[in-house]
Design a protein around this motif. Sequence first.
Motif, PDB file in Angstrom:
ATOM      1  N   GLU A 415     -10.662  -8.771  -7.850  1.00  0.00           N
ATOM      2  CA  GLU A 415     -11.648  -9.888  -6.947  1.00  0.00           C
ATOM      3  C   GLU A 415     -10.904 -10.052  -5.555  1.00  0.00           C
ATOM      4  OE1 GLU A 415     -12.451 -13.209  -9.397  1.00  0.00           O
ATOM      5  OE2 GLU A 415     -13.849 -12.159 -10.727  1.00  0.00           O
ATOM      6  N   THR A 416      -9.617  -9.879  -5.485  1.00  0.00           N
ATOM      7  CA  THR A 416      -8.908 -10.228  -4.329  1.00  0.00           C
ATOM      8  C   THR A 416      -8.142  -9.315  -3.522  1.00  0.00           C
ATOM      9  OG1 THR A 416      -7.139 -11.180  -5.586  1.00  0.00           O
ATOM     10  CG2 THR A 416      -8.994 -12.791  -5.083  1.00  0.00           C
ATOM     11  N   ASP A 417      -8.133  -8.141  -4.385  1.00  0.00           N
ATOM     12  CA  ASP A 417      -7.315  -7.142  -3.795  1.00  0.00           C
ATOM     13  C   ASP A 417      -8.053  -5.720  -3.562  1.00  0.00           C
ATOM     14  OD1 ASP A 417      -5.434  -9.058  -4.588  1.00  0.00           O
ATOM     15  OD2 ASP A 417      -4.306  -7.998  -5.671  1.00  0.00           O
ATOM     16  N   VAL A 418      -7.366  -5.155  -2.469  1.00  0.00           N
ATOM     17  CA  VAL A 418      -7.935  -3.801  -2.295  1.00  0.00           C
ATOM     18  C   VAL A 418      -6.604  -2.783  -2.178  1.00  0.00           C
ATOM     19  CG1 VAL A 418      -9.666  -4.672  -0.827  1.00  0.00           C
ATOM     20  CG2 VAL A 418      -7.678  -4.428   0.329  1.00  0.00           C
ATOM     21  N   MET A 419      -6.596  -1.346  -2.169  1.00  0.00           N
ATOM     22  CA  MET A 419      -5.534  -0.544  -2.040  1.00  0.00           C
ATOM     23  C   MET A 419      -6.016   0.424  -1.225  1.00  0.00           C
ATOM     24  SD  MET A 419      -4.158   1.388  -5.268  1.00  0.00           S
ATOM     25  CE  MET A 419      -5.580   2.393  -5.729  1.00  0.00           C
ATOM     26  N   THR A 420      -4.869   0.669  -0.386  1.00  0.00           N
ATOM     27  CA  THR A 420      -4.900   2.253   0.523  1.00  0.00           C
ATOM     28  C   THR A 420      -3.868   3.168  -0.206  1.00  0.00           C
ATOM     29  OG1 THR A 420      -2.815   1.169   1.700  1.00  0.00           O
ATOM     30  CG2 THR A 420      -5.126   0.610   2.660  1.00  0.00           C
ATOM     31  N   THR A 421      -4.602   4.233   0.096  1.00  0.00           N
ATOM     32  CA  THR A 421      -3.548   5.510  -0.592  1.00  0.00           C
ATOM     33  C   THR A 421      -3.804   6.554   0.375  1.00  0.00           C
ATOM     34  OG1 THR A 421      -5.706   6.443  -1.608  1.00  0.00           O
ATOM     35  CG2 THR A 421      -4.346   5.162  -3.062  1.00  0.00           C
ATOM     36  N   LYS A 422      -2.666   7.387   0.536  1.00  0.00           N
ATOM     37  CA  LYS A 422      -2.712   8.527   1.530  1.00  0.00           C
ATOM     38  C   LYS A 422      -1.745   9.400   1.340  1.00  0.00           C
ATOM     39  CE  LYS A 422      -1.239   8.512   6.482  1.00  0.00           C
ATOM     40  NZ  LYS A 422      -0.062   9.322   6.261  1.00  0.00           N
ATOM     41  N   GLY A 423      -1.846  10.857   1.624  1.00  0.00           N
ATOM     42  CA  GLY A 423      -0.998  11.727   1.533  1.00  0.00           C
ATOM     43  C   GLY A 423      -0.272  11.765   2.787  1.00  0.00           C
ATOM     44  N   TYR A 424       0.267  13.026   3.361  1.00  0.00           N
ATOM     45  CA  TYR A 424       1.104  13.431   4.725  1.00  0.00           C
ATOM     46  C   TYR A 424       2.195  12.218   4.779  1.00  0.00           C
ATOM     47  CZ  TYR A 424      -3.294  15.865   5.621  1.00  0.00           C
ATOM     48  OH  TYR A 424      -4.526  16.915   5.603  1.00  0.00           O
ATOM     49  N   PRO A 425       2.561  12.307   5.875  1.00  0.00           N
ATOM     50  CA  PRO A 425       3.974  11.486   6.446  1.00  0.00           C
ATOM     51  C   PRO A 425       3.648   9.908   6.063  1.00  0.00           C
ATOM     52  CG  PRO A 425       3.848  13.436   7.873  1.00  0.00           C
ATOM     53  CD  PRO A 425       2.760  13.457   7.020  1.00  0.00           C
ATOM     54  N   GLY A 426       4.271   9.336   5.627  1.00  0.00           N
ATOM     55  CA  GLY A 426       4.052   7.615   5.413  1.00  0.00           C
ATOM     56  C   GLY A 426       2.955   7.436   4.499  1.00  0.00           C
ATOM     57  N   GLY A 427       2.964   8.387   3.758  1.00  0.00           N
ATOM     58  CA  GLY A 427       1.971   8.042   2.491  1.00  0.00           C
ATOM     59  C   GLY A 427       2.225   7.394   1.310  1.00  0.00           C
ATOM     60  N   GLY A 428       1.567   7.250   0.358  1.00  0.00           N
ATOM     61  CA  GLY A 428       1.776   6.551  -0.918  1.00  0.00           C
ATOM     62  C   GLY A 428       0.585   5.510  -0.937  1.00  0.00           C
ATOM     63  N   GLY A 429       1.087   4.575  -2.134  1.00  0.00           N
ATOM     64  CA  GLY A 429      -0.395   3.602  -2.358  1.00  0.00           C
ATOM     65  C   GLY A 429       0.315   2.307  -2.130  1.00  0.00           C
ATOM     66  N   GLU A 430      -0.682   1.282  -1.687  1.00  0.00           N
ATOM     67  CA  GLU A 430      -0.027   0.013  -1.398  1.00  0.00           C
ATOM     68  C   GLU A 430      -1.291  -0.872  -1.708  1.00  0.00           C
ATOM     69  OE1 GLU A 430       2.118  -2.586   1.901  1.00  0.00           O
ATOM     70  OE2 GLU A 430       1.373  -0.582   2.617  1.00  0.00           O
ATOM     71  N   ARG A 431      -1.002  -2.078  -2.225  1.00  0.00           N
ATOM     72  CA  ARG A 431      -2.091  -2.831  -2.908  1.00  0.00           C
ATOM     73  C   ARG A 431      -1.848  -4.165  -1.989  1.00  0.00           C
ATOM     74  NH1 ARG A 431      -3.453  -4.810  -9.025  1.00  0.00           N
ATOM     75  NH2 ARG A 431      -4.826  -6.533  -8.352  1.00  0.00           N
ATOM     76  N   ILE A 432      -3.278  -4.630  -1.407  1.00  0.00           N
ATOM     77  CA  ILE A 432      -3.275  -5.479  -0.444  1.00  0.00           C
ATOM     78  C   ILE A 432      -4.048  -6.719  -0.974  1.00  0.00           C
ATOM     79  CG2 ILE A 432      -3.860  -6.347   1.913  1.00  0.00           C
ATOM     80  CD1 ILE A 432      -3.770  -3.136   2.416  1.00  0.00           C
ATOM     81  N   ARG A 433      -3.557  -8.012  -0.879  1.00  0.00           N
ATOM     82  CA  ARG A 433      -4.327  -9.249  -1.254  1.00  0.00           C
ATOM     83  C   ARG A 433      -4.819  -9.910   0.199  1.00  0.00           C
ATOM     84  NH1 ARG A 433      -1.340 -11.648  -5.758  1.00  0.00           N
ATOM     85  NH2 ARG A 433      -2.711 -10.030  -6.807  1.00  0.00           N
ATOM     86  N   LEU A 434      -6.193 -10.209  -0.195  1.00  0.00           N
ATOM     87  CA  LEU A 434      -7.013 -10.870   1.156  1.00  0.00           C
ATOM     88  C   LEU A 434      -6.832 -12.263   0.468  1.00  0.00           C
ATOM     89  CD1 LEU A 434      -9.720  -8.449   1.575  1.00  0.00           C
ATOM     90  CD2 LEU A 434      -7.381  -8.278   2.632  1.00  0.00           C
ATOM     91  N   ASN A 435      -5.804 -13.009   1.243  1.00  0.00           N
ATOM     92  CA  ASN A 435      -5.932 -14.482   1.145  1.00  0.00           C
ATOM     93  C   ASN A 435      -6.958 -15.354   2.012  1.00  0.00           C
ATOM     94  OD1 ASN A 435      -3.738 -14.544  -0.835  1.00  0.00           O
ATOM     95  ND2 ASN A 435      -2.429 -13.748   0.748  1.00  0.00           N
ATOM     96  N   VAL A 436      -7.577 -16.274   1.631  1.00  0.00           N
ATOM     97  CA  VAL A 436      -8.746 -16.869   2.338  1.00  0.00           C
ATOM     98  C   VAL A 436      -8.331 -18.181   2.717  1.00  0.00           C
ATOM     99  CG1 VAL A 436     -11.328 -17.232   2.534  1.00  0.00           C
ATOM    100  CG2 VAL A 436     -10.623 -15.167   1.820  1.00  0.00           C
ATOM    101  N   ASP A 437      -8.352 -18.738   3.899  1.00  0.00           N
ATOM    102  CA  ASP A 437      -8.156 -20.108   4.161  1.00  0.00           C
ATOM    103  C   ASP A 437      -9.282 -20.436   5.252  1.00  0.00           C
ATOM    104  OD1 ASP A 437      -7.257 -22.770   4.775  1.00  0.00           O
ATOM    105  OD2 ASP A 437      -5.338 -22.024   5.654  1.00  0.00           O
TER     106      ASP A 437
END
Length: 579
Positions: A415-437
């Motif tokens: 409900e609060t998180d998205v994820m980027t994924t990528k090949g090539y240089p600088g790749g891999g997965g990263e989970r990102i939380r969207l904090n709302v204020d």
Amino acid sequence: MSDDVTPENEPAATDATAPPARKPGRKPLILVALTLLFAAFTIGGRYFIIELEDLVGISMDVLNVITLFGTAALLLGWAGWALLMSGWRWPQRIAVAVLLIGLPMGFLSLFRPVGGGDIDFLRFEPVWTKRAQPAALTDDAAVVTVDLKTETPNDFAQFLGREQTGSVDAQIDPEKFADSPILWKQTIGLGWPGFVARNGFAVTMEQRGVNECVSCYRIDDGTLVWLYEHPARHRDAMNLGHVGPRSTPTIHDGKVYAVGAVGNLVCLDGADGTPLWQVDLNELLEIELAETTDNDGLTVQYEANTSLAWGRSNSPLIVDDSVIIGGGGPREGTKATLMAFDLQTGELKWRGGDEMIAYGSPTIAAVSGIRQILMTAESKAMGFDPKTGDVLWTFERSGDSDGGANTSQLSVVSETDVMTTKGYPGGGGERIRLNVDGEKITPESVWYNASVLKTKLTSPVIYDGHGYSLSNGFMESTDLSDGTRNWKQRGRFGHGQILLVGDKILIHSESGTLHLIDASPEEYHEYGEIKTIDGICWNTLCLYGSKLLVRSDLEAACIDLPMLSQPAADAVAPENPEP
């Protein structure tokens, strides 16, 4: 003492006709050592490819290219030694050098390499092999009534399906999977779009000669029922991405929306493919096209003053009364990350963001209670207001639109998180939380792992808290709570495509084999495989009921899968999710 007696202390006379003694050649110790090391690396690398990929990021396609160029370099080295340092007689030197260089060149003059995905190659074929041409429209097509307005529970009308997640709410019978029949298979035009389907018809894009086409087929038998043609032919300057369109069309309210690889945005009447409106994105974005000639002697175009090396791949997204597409722009000049056009008229409604685009497509979702358009641009993950195009948040993500491209979707994982994924240089997965204020959204990294979710030309699917992906050519399962790997499976998957169907995953390999596995973090468990089509299978999958549509740059096919269940009769496409 007689005159013919030679004194003991004088040397014997030399025969003037005897050939001079040859100087011994230099021993090729360095070449022998390099050859043995190279053989050990390439052969051993195939046995320990998972460990090699984990250690230095070398996948099977990269290893194949290293093998090809390394072998060529060693042959040249041995030929040079034979000519210059062997000490042999010149006829021998020349004969050995000709064999070492001439035989491979002679082979390549008769057999050409068939490219696989990106820098990979699959096999060799005779140079005289001619590619079959796709079916032409016939008089029978005029009597087929095409209805793309009527919705059905089985519809797969946009890129990656109803919810743009690469998943279908259905169940495949795994015990009968390996016996799934191929209902039809036929040649199709060049290109990388997938199929979308509605009410018994499937739509895609393809290259036919000098024309970039949107085509509509009847799913039951593969009959071509209408064809829209636009004079354009894309190929990148380096010819690594091959010829043809890239973007999967979208079906909405009886119309088809499609984006060509060099900037033709068009809205078509779904009944017959008649254009209702079209827009030249190059004119709006001040993009210049360059031209060259491809291997078929035809003129091809690509963007000359932008960093978008591989052509437009973003699929259209329908939000409310707008169609949203990726924009872009010149290296030195104004850019638009997203652009919104009126569904009925094609009038430009807004431009959002000033980041260069990459190759993933925009999606609509409610995250942290805020309805937003999500997309990974050239070097940022981003969220946009769907009504105005205003940028809601950005998060730095390694990438460029040439060599180290972002091609995958921005995935919603909670409900609060998205994820980027990528090949090539600088790749891999990263989970990102969207904090709302209040009205401010602040993204923060939950975890990053460069060793997992290296999705080069595909996107992950998510099931029960775990991500499943073709990660640099290996099938992989990742725990999304902390980014640790569950398992990793080698195989000739290449940079193919996957589709989650219930609790099973379909894998269509780059070389055209279809696999069914469990979506389980415990282990890789496969139920069987089916040989489908020839060509490079970068194109995404489309499942309409029990009919699985697959395609490559050469062929398309329809496989009838054994289903235990299909989408519910009251299923509707959530085109405009609310928080």
